[in-house]
Design a protein around this motif. Structure first.
Motif, PDB file in Angstrom:
ATOM      1  N   ASN A  61      -0.338  45.127  -3.108  1.00  0.00           N
ATOM      2  CA  ASN A  61      -0.471  46.579  -2.915  1.00  0.00           C
ATOM      3  C   ASN A  61      -1.459  46.941  -1.819  1.00  0.00           C
ATOM      4  O   ASN A  61      -1.706  48.124  -1.572  1.00  0.00           O
ATOM      5  N   HIS A  62      -2.021  45.927  -1.161  1.00  0.00           N
ATOM      6  CA  HIS A  62      -3.028  46.187  -0.127  1.00  0.00           C
ATOM      7  C   HIS A  62      -2.364  46.303   1.242  1.00  0.00           C
ATOM      8  O   HIS A  62      -1.506  45.503   1.603  1.00  0.00           O
ATOM      9  N   HIS A  63      -2.781  47.286   2.006  1.00  0.00           N
ATOM     10  CA  HIS A  63      -2.355  47.423   3.403  1.00  0.00           C
ATOM     11  C   HIS A  63      -3.595  47.689   4.241  1.00  0.00           C
ATOM     12  O   HIS A  63      -4.308  48.675   4.024  1.00  0.00           O
ATOM     13  N   LEU A  64      -3.853  46.799   5.206  1.00  0.00           N
ATOM     14  CA  LEU A  64      -5.008  46.944   6.086  1.00  0.00           C
ATOM     15  C   LEU A  64      -4.553  47.093   7.524  1.00  0.00           C
ATOM     16  O   LEU A  64      -3.641  46.397   7.971  1.00  0.00           O
ATOM     17  N   ASP A  65      -5.194  48.002   8.237  1.00  0.00           N
ATOM     18  CA  ASP A  65      -4.993  48.163   9.671  1.00  0.00           C
ATOM     19  C   ASP A  65      -6.290  47.740  10.342  1.00  0.00           C
ATOM     20  O   ASP A  65      -7.318  48.419  10.216  1.00  0.00           O
ATOM     21  N   PHE A  66      -6.257  46.602  11.046  1.00  0.00           N
ATOM     22  CA  PHE A  66      -7.486  46.038  11.594  1.00  0.00           C
ATOM     23  C   PHE A  66      -8.057  46.833  12.762  1.00  0.00           C
ATOM     24  O   PHE A  66      -9.168  46.541  13.209  1.00  0.00           O
ATOM     25  N   SER A  67      -7.298  47.818  13.262  1.00  0.00           N
ATOM     26  CA  SER A  67      -7.865  48.664  14.315  1.00  0.00           C
ATOM     27  C   SER A  67      -8.866  49.662  13.731  1.00  0.00           C
ATOM     28  O   SER A  67      -9.581  50.350  14.474  1.00  0.00           O
ATOM     29  N   HIS A  68      -8.918  49.745  12.404  1.00  0.00           N
ATOM     30  CA  HIS A  68      -9.901  50.561  11.704  1.00  0.00           C
ATOM     31  C   HIS A  68     -10.833  49.658  10.893  1.00  0.00           C
ATOM     32  O   HIS A  68     -10.475  48.542  10.537  1.00  0.00           O
ATOM     33  N   LYS A  69     -12.007  50.144  10.592  1.00  0.00           N
ATOM     34  CA  LYS A  69     -12.991  49.374   9.821  1.00  0.00           C
ATOM     35  C   LYS A  69     -12.448  49.086   8.421  1.00  0.00           C
ATOM     36  O   LYS A  69     -11.928  49.974   7.746  1.00  0.00           O
ATOM     37  N   VAL A  70     -12.559  47.828   8.012  1.00  0.00           N
ATOM     38  CA  VAL A  70     -12.132  47.433   6.670  1.00  0.00           C
ATOM     39  C   VAL A  70     -13.307  47.621   5.717  1.00  0.00           C
ATOM     40  O   VAL A  70     -14.412  47.121   5.963  1.00  0.00           O
ATOM     41  N   SER A  71     -13.085  48.357   4.638  1.00  0.00           N
ATOM     42  CA  SER A  71     -14.165  48.675   3.710  1.00  0.00           C
ATOM     43  C   SER A  71     -14.571  47.459   2.884  1.00  0.00           C
ATOM     44  O   SER A  71     -13.798  46.514   2.698  1.00  0.00           O
ATOM     45  N   SER A  72     -15.788  47.493   2.368  1.00  0.00           N
ATOM     46  CA  SER A  72     -16.260  46.426   1.484  1.00  0.00           C
ATOM     47  C   SER A  72     -15.393  46.337   0.235  1.00  0.00           C
ATOM     48  O   SER A  72     -15.158  45.244  -0.294  1.00  0.00           O
ATOM     49  N   LYS A  73     -14.911  47.471  -0.234  1.00  0.00           N
ATOM     50  CA  LYS A  73     -14.046  47.492  -1.418  1.00  0.00           C
ATOM     51  C   LYS A  73     -12.755  46.720  -1.151  1.00  0.00           C
ATOM     52  O   LYS A  73     -12.300  45.940  -1.994  1.00  0.00           O
ATOM     53  N   ASP A  74     -12.163  46.937   0.035  1.00  0.00           N
ATOM     54  CA  ASP A  74     -10.925  46.218   0.385  1.00  0.00           C
ATOM     55  C   ASP A  74     -11.192  44.720   0.546  1.00  0.00           C
ATOM     56  O   ASP A  74     -10.378  43.882   0.132  1.00  0.00           O
ATOM     57  N   LYS A  75     -12.314  44.369   1.160  1.00  0.00           N
ATOM     58  CA  LYS A  75     -12.661  42.957   1.324  1.00  0.00           C
ATOM     59  C   LYS A  75     -12.775  42.274  -0.035  1.00  0.00           C
ATOM     60  O   LYS A  75     -12.236  41.180  -0.251  1.00  0.00           O
ATOM     61  N   LEU A  76     -13.490  42.924  -0.960  1.00  0.00           N
ATOM     62  CA  LEU A  76     -13.680  42.345  -2.282  1.00  0.00           C
ATOM     63  C   LEU A  76     -12.344  42.189  -3.003  1.00  0.00           C
ATOM     64  O   LEU A  76     -12.077  41.159  -3.632  1.00  0.00           O
ATOM     65  N   ALA A  77     -11.488  43.199  -2.894  1.00  0.00           N
ATOM     66  CA  ALA A  77     -10.191  43.153  -3.571  1.00  0.00           C
ATOM     67  C   ALA A  77      -9.333  41.998  -3.060  1.00  0.00           C
ATOM     68  O   ALA A  77      -8.706  41.279  -3.848  1.00  0.00           O
ATOM     69  N   ILE A  78      -9.321  41.810  -1.733  1.00  0.00           N
ATOM     70  CA  ILE A  78      -8.548  40.713  -1.151  1.00  0.00           C
ATOM     71  C   ILE A  78      -9.117  39.364  -1.578  1.00  0.00           C
ATOM     72  O   ILE A  78      -8.385  38.441  -1.966  1.00  0.00           O
ATOM     73  N   ARG A  79     -10.435  39.230  -1.555  1.00  0.00           N
ATOM     74  CA  ARG A  79     -11.066  37.953  -1.872  1.00  0.00           C
ATOM     75  C   ARG A  79     -10.956  37.597  -3.350  1.00  0.00           C
ATOM     76  O   ARG A  79     -10.997  36.420  -3.711  1.00  0.00           O
ATOM     77  N   GLN A  80     -10.812  38.605  -4.202  1.00  0.00           N
ATOM     78  CA  GLN A  80     -10.615  38.329  -5.622  1.00  0.00           C
ATOM     79  C   GLN A  80      -9.219  37.771  -5.899  1.00  0.00           C
ATOM     80  O   GLN A  80      -8.992  37.148  -6.933  1.00  0.00           O
ATOM     81  N   GLU A  81      -8.310  37.982  -4.959  1.00  0.00           N
ATOM     82  CA  GLU A  81      -6.926  37.543  -5.159  1.00  0.00           C
ATOM     83  C   GLU A  81      -6.555  36.342  -4.284  1.00  0.00           C
ATOM     84  O   GLU A  81      -5.415  35.897  -4.290  1.00  0.00           O
ATOM     85  N   THR A  82      -7.534  35.827  -3.529  1.00  0.00           N
ATOM     86  CA  THR A  82      -7.308  34.650  -2.683  1.00  0.00           C
ATOM     87  C   THR A  82      -8.439  33.652  -2.914  1.00  0.00           C
ATOM     88  O   THR A  82      -9.610  34.003  -2.792  1.00  0.00           O
ATOM     89  N   GLY A  83      -8.092  32.428  -3.248  1.00  0.00           N
ATOM     90  CA  GLY A  83      -9.093  31.386  -3.409  1.00  0.00           C
ATOM     91  C   GLY A  83      -9.161  30.543  -2.156  1.00  0.00           C
ATOM     92  O   GLY A  83      -8.141  30.066  -1.655  1.00  0.00           O
ATOM     93  N   MET A  84     -10.375  30.352  -1.629  1.00  0.00           N
ATOM     94  CA  MET A  84     -10.541  29.614  -0.375  1.00  0.00           C
ATOM     95  C   MET A  84     -11.146  28.242  -0.658  1.00  0.00           C
ATOM     96  O   MET A  84     -12.139  28.130  -1.380  1.00  0.00           O
ATOM     97  N   VAL A  85     -10.539  27.192  -0.085  1.00  0.00           N
ATOM     98  CA  VAL A  85     -11.054  25.827  -0.214  1.00  0.00           C
ATOM     99  C   VAL A  85     -11.292  25.284   1.193  1.00  0.00           C
ATOM    100  O   VAL A  85     -10.371  25.229   2.005  1.00  0.00           O
ATOM    101  N   PHE A  86     -12.544  24.887   1.466  1.00  0.00           N
ATOM    102  CA  PHE A  86     -12.929  24.419   2.788  1.00  0.00           C
ATOM    103  C   PHE A  86     -12.958  22.888   2.830  1.00  0.00           C
ATOM    104  O   PHE A  86     -13.001  22.216   1.803  1.00  0.00           O
TER     105      PHE A  86
END
Length: 249
Positions: A61-86
């Protein structure tokens, strides 16, 4: 999960050039290509660790337009739904294996501690590390540490797991232990995006292959066609031959 017309530069280097890609749910997408081609930048854009200058990102349900500032709320929402392994694990050195795995669920998801521990022990069994809950990262081999990192990502119940060269720092025997876990996750239809140089593994695990070079997508399709001996793209054939040492005379 889809990126549309993504552009990203680092200084004077245009790393991603109007990149458009989709990453199907329930599938394993593998990105390959030479070092410095932009693979990791694409992967990190999916987790918003890298912020493109322009383009769109659609994820659930997330839609981001990178030509505009991405909010901290959107960042947190995306990161809660993606697990990163380095590739270098990034485990907390002062916490036990269990402590590492329950950190996100208890602090971010507000999961009760005992419930988080129960899930963590189930995940340790899943990655073949049942007896290591009280161990500290410095007591683990590289392969064990990477399997803990995968368990930690799974503990957040992510829609997608993003893996950036997860076995490149491991010797072949330890690498195999990690690849077996990823193959199991793929068989369970866990959505994954994996950057790797291991062509044998890519051929075995991928539902979809993306070949990136110089910030451009030269291939986006099935592994069968990508690895076919009659693939008409000579650049891809040369790359595969180099990575598998087929052209070593």
């Amino acid at each position: 999960m889809k990126l549309t017309n993504i552009n990203k530069s680092f200084g004077n280097k245009h790393v991603l050039k109007n990149t458009t890609l989709d990453f199907p749910a329930g599938k394993t997408t593998v990105m390959v290509g030479p070092s410095g081609s932009g693979k990791s930048t694409i992967l990190r854009s999916l987790n918003l660790l890298v912020m493109p200058e322009s383009g769109q990102y659609d994820f659930g349900n997330h839609h981001l337009d990178f030509s505009h500032k991405v909010s901290s709320k959107d960042k947190l929402a995306i990161r809660q739904e993606t697990g990163m392994v380095f590739q270098d694990y990034n485990l907390f050195p002062n916490k036990t294996v269990l402590g590492n795995i329950i950190e996100g669920p208890t602090q971010v998801l507000k999961q009760p501690k005992q419930e988080a521990i129960k899930v963590a022990r189930e995940l340790l069994a899943k990655v073949g590390l049942t007896e290591y809950g009280e161990a500290y990262p410095h007591e683990l081999s590289g392969g064990q540490a990477q399997r803990v990192a995968i368990a930690r990502a799974l503990a957040m119940r992510p829609k997608y797991i993003l893996l950036d060269e997860p076995t490149s720092a491991l010797d072949p025997e330890l690498e195999l232990s990690v690849l077996k876990v990823l193959l199991q996750l793929a068989d369970e239809r866990q959505s994954m995006v994996i950057v790797t140089h291991n062509m044998v593994f890519a051929k075995r695990v991928a539902d979809k292959i993306i070949f990136v070079e110089d910030g451009e997508i030269l291939y986006d399709g099935s592994p069968t066609s990508f690895f076919a001996p009659n693939n008409p793209n000579q650049r891809i054939k040369n790359f595969i031959a180099s990575m598998t040492m087929e052209n070593l005379k």
